[in-house]
Design a protein around this motif. Structure first.
Motif, PDB file in Angstrom:
ATOM      1  N   ILE A  29       0.854  -1.182   0.000  1.00 26.99           N
ATOM      2  CA  ILE A  29       0.000   0.000   0.000  1.00 26.99           C
ATOM      3  C   ILE A  29       0.892   1.235   0.000  1.00 26.99           C
ATOM      4  O   ILE A  29       1.902   1.277   0.703  1.00 26.99           O
TER       5      ILE A  29
ATOM      6  N   LEU B 156      -1.186  -5.044   0.196  1.00 28.37           N
ATOM      7  CA  LEU B 156      -2.236  -4.999  -0.824  1.00 28.37           C
ATOM      8  C   LEU B 156      -2.313  -6.412  -1.365  1.00 28.37           C
ATOM      9  O   LEU B 156      -1.526  -6.828  -2.209  1.00 28.37           O
TER      10      LEU B 156
ATOM     11  N   THR C 213      -2.867   3.790  -4.158  1.00 23.92           N
ATOM     12  CA  THR C 213      -1.900   2.886  -4.771  1.00 23.92           C
ATOM     13  C   THR C 213      -2.402   2.504  -6.154  1.00 23.92           C
ATOM     14  O   THR C 213      -3.440   1.856  -6.274  1.00 23.92           O
TER      15      THR C 213
END
Length: 171
Positions: free
Chosen positions: A17, A50, A73
């Protein structure tokens, strides 16, 4: 996406992220190095945060009123959903951590990733991750705003207090 402000978009791959300087000014990042980014800087959080499934925050007329973004992101080679669950292709997608206050008064946080916890702890059922003190502190900050305080706090974290700001912004 009317509940969390996000919807499922990416199905394969992992990234970290990212939090650009402007997103780092949010109360969520208080008492972290993210809050001190200079213009043009971006903080990259722990690897794998992520996760293999993550969401986008589309401005499609259904997201909750007052929704704010706390990270941004963008990934250009993501495996993205093209329809309602059966067709995927390589494309671009942008992830955001989100937060808004529901009309009931509840704060609704959307991590938008199945692996937010990978920044909180390194022990998982597959692969190991490195805990990220910035994500840990952000979680303490979020819980404080929700009226929750830890019974004990890791020595590298700072106690947080609940916001007393109850005035909605105007534009």
């Amino acid at each position: 996406n009317a509940l969390t402000g996000t919807w499922f978009k990416v199905n394969i791959g992992t990234n970290a992220i990212e939090v650009p300087e402007a997103d780092g000014k949010m109360r969520f990042w208080h008492n972290t190095s993210v809050a001190n980014l200079s213009p043009g800087q971006t903080a990259t959080l722990s690897d794998f945060t992520l996760g293999y499934e993550w969401d986008e925050e589309p401005d499609n007329g259904f997201r909750p009123a007052g929704l704010i973004r706390m990270s941004t992101t963008s990934v250009n080679d993501a495996v993205v959903l093209l329809d309602y669950g059966s067709s995927y292709a390589v494309g671009s997608a942008t992830h955001n951590l989100t937060l808004y206050k529901h009309s009931s008064g509840a704060l609704v946080f959307g991590a938008g990733t199945v692996q937010w916890s990978w920044g909180l702890d390194g022990n998982h059922d597959r692969l190991a991750s490195t805990p990220d003190v910035r994500m840990q502190q952000a979680t303490v900050n979020l819980f404080a705003d929700m009226g929750v305080q830890p019974g004990t706090l890791q020595s590298n974290l700072v106690p947080a207090t609940q916001s007393t700001d109850v005035t909605a912004p105007t534009s």
